[in-house]
Design a protein around this motif. Structure first.
Motif, PDB file in Angstrom:
ATOM      1  N   TYR A 385      -4.821   9.810   0.032  1.00 28.90           N
ATOM      2  CA  TYR A 385      -5.227   8.286  -0.217  1.00 28.90           C
ATOM      3  C   TYR A 385      -4.207   8.149  -1.530  1.00 28.90           C
ATOM      4  N   ILE A 386      -4.348   8.813  -2.414  1.00 27.33           N
ATOM      5  CA  ILE A 386      -3.375   8.529  -3.839  1.00 27.33           C
ATOM      6  C   ILE A 386      -1.937   8.890  -3.324  1.00 27.33           C
ATOM      7  N   TRP A 387      -1.553   9.719  -2.554  1.00 28.84           N
ATOM      8  CA  TRP A 387      -0.301  10.276  -2.216  1.00 28.84           C
ATOM      9  C   TRP A 387       0.290   9.090  -1.470  1.00 28.84           C
ATOM     10  N   GLY A 388      -0.536   8.547  -0.429  1.00 33.08           N
ATOM     11  CA  GLY A 388       0.186   7.590   0.554  1.00 33.08           C
ATOM     12  C   GLY A 388       0.054   6.134   0.006  1.00 33.08           C
ATOM     13  N   LEU A 394       3.633  -0.905   0.734  1.00 34.20           N
ATOM     14  CA  LEU A 394       4.891  -1.133   1.313  1.00 34.20           C
ATOM     15  C   LEU A 394       4.684  -1.449   2.684  1.00 34.20           C
ATOM     16  N   GLY A 395       3.835  -0.845   3.520  1.00 30.66           N
ATOM     17  CA  GLY A 395       3.456  -1.316   5.035  1.00 30.66           C
ATOM     18  C   GLY A 395       2.942  -2.313   5.086  1.00 30.66           C
ATOM     19  N   GLN A 396       1.877  -2.841   3.965  1.00 33.41           N
ATOM     20  CA  GLN A 396       1.350  -4.135   3.840  1.00 33.41           C
ATOM     21  C   GLN A 396       2.391  -5.408   3.801  1.00 33.41           C
ATOM     22  N   ILE A 397       3.463  -4.884   2.884  1.00 32.29           N
ATOM     23  CA  ILE A 397       4.397  -6.156   2.643  1.00 32.29           C
ATOM     24  C   ILE A 397       5.312  -6.405   3.920  1.00 32.29           C
ATOM     25  N   ARG A 398       5.632  -5.175   4.332  1.00 27.76           N
ATOM     26  CA  ARG A 398       6.563  -5.153   5.684  1.00 27.76           C
ATOM     27  C   ARG A 398       5.916  -6.187   6.786  1.00 27.76           C
TER      28      ARG A 398
END
Length: 399
Positions: A385-388, A394-398
């Motif tokens: 979770y922390i690593w990703g 970024l995925g949410q923004i995209r």
């Protein structure tokens, strides 16, 4: 024309340097002193001394520098695992700064005006000699007759040599250029200049054909202490003896042949053939030990800097502060590089198959999946979770 009265020439006894002695005398009317370093060419150097004097040298220095070469030059690159463009163990490139250093010492002793070498205008060695010389003695003149003389081909050099009764160990039928030392051998020129031409078996002298190598594999162990190889099959020996032994063992299994299209310093590509049995064997073992004892970040950074180290050596920047600083880095990482590696030799390959060290960072209890596993798998979810998290954001923004 420069006022040159005395020159120290790097002399191999080969075609170029044999012709150069006479050419320098004709062009400058100067005294020529030759210097020949025993880097492990595996040949009697006394005839070379006699030849130098016969063709006109006033003095001929010969010096056994194998121990110094391995200890102070080869092993420094070895601690990094430095390979130029991932293949070339830098045998010739590592020898040039040492030869230049010795020539400068003789030039000071003999009050010579210049040093000279037999490198061409599109080769790498011209840079290594020239740059090393001015780093050690900024006011020294460096002559490279091959860059300026009227002889336009090796055939013309051969004819020049015959005309002046200069004996040379090369013929028009086999016009290969060969440079050998204890760490490796390079072969170029002639039909090898065609990159689509397969090298004939008769060009190799340190290795048997893998096809003709023993049908059964041979296993040997290499012991290391602080990054330096110290023993083969538990038999301790000095560096010179150890490398010679490694050359013999690996060579009989066809290990150490390298055929590459290489990017020269001057910007052109060249086809190079190398034989380096000991280097390939020992570097394979050392890499295996490093994987065992170095943490991830140290190992990855070492690999990145090894490429830079190889470039510095290849580019002639041995006597640079950058190289010295990198040596300090390597010395730190090699403090724990003590252990034993077993290598399998078979039909042209050297493969590390086992390794051990008191300083290993490998823990079976953490790596295993059997009941002795001590790793807490529940922590994996939180780690992922922390690593990703950055990629999740970024995925949410995209989106």
């Amino acid at each position: 024309m420069m006022d040159i009265k005395k020159v120290v020439l790097a002399y191999s006894g080969g075609l170029d340097t044999s012709v150069i002695v006479k050419w320098l005398q004709d062009k400058y009317g100067c005294e020529v002193i030759t210097y020949t370093a025993d880097l492990g060419q595996n040949e009697d150097l006394e005839p070379i001394k006699e030849k130098a004097l016969k063709v006109g040298a006033t003095k001929a220095y010969i010096e056994d520098v194998r121990e110094e070469f391995l200890k102070d030059y080869v092993m420094k690159a070895f601690k990094f695992g430095a390979l130029y463009e991932g293949k070339y163990p830098l045998a010739t490139a590592l020898g040039r700064p040492l030869i230049t250093k010795k020539m400068i010492e003789i030039a000071k002793k003999e009050n010579a005006d210049a040093i000279a070498h037999g490198s061409t205008g599109k080769g790498n060695d011209q840079v290594r000699f020239d740059v090393s010389a001015v780093a050690l003695k900024p006011d020294i003149k460096v002559l490279a007759p091959v860059r300026e003389w009227e002889l336009k081909s090796r055939d013309e050099e051969i004819e020049y040599a015959k005309k002046h009764n200069i004996p040379v160990p090369v013929t028009k039928e086999k016009p290969y250029s060969i440079d050998r030392n204890i760490w490796g051998l390079s072969i170029e020129a002639g039909p090898l200049e065609d990159p689509f031409f397969e090298p004939p078996e008769d060009i190799y002298s340190l290795t048997v054909s893998p096809k003709e190598a023993p049908d059964e594999p041979e296993y040997i162990t290499i012991d290391f202490e602080e990054g330096m190889p110290v023993a083969i099959n538990s038999q301790r020996m000095g560096l010179v003896e150890l490398v010679e032994k490694a050359n013999e063992i690996a060579g009989r299994h066809g290990v150490g042949r390298i055929d590459m299209i290489e990017n020269r310093l001057v910007g052109i590509k060249s086809r190079e053939i190398y034989e380096a049995p000991a280097a390939v064997l020992l570097l394979e073992a050392k890499r295996s030990l490093d994987e065992l004892i170095l943490d991830r970040e140290s190992l990855h950074l070492k690999d990145q800097l090894a490429q830079k180290y190889a470039e510095l050596v290849y580019y002639g920047y041995w006597f640079s502060e950058t190289r010295e600083a990198l040596d300090a880095f390597a010395d730190v990482l090699n403090k724990r590089a003590t252990g034993t590696v077993k290598v399998k030799l078979y039909k042209g390959t050297a493969t590390a198959v086992a390794r051990k060290s008191d300083y290993a960072l490998y823990s079976k209890q953490l790596a295993t999946y059997d009941p002795t596993d001590t790793f807490n798998h529940k922590y994996g979810e939180a780690f992922c979770y922390i690593w990703g998290l950055p990629l999740k954001v970024l995925g949410q923004i995209r989106k």
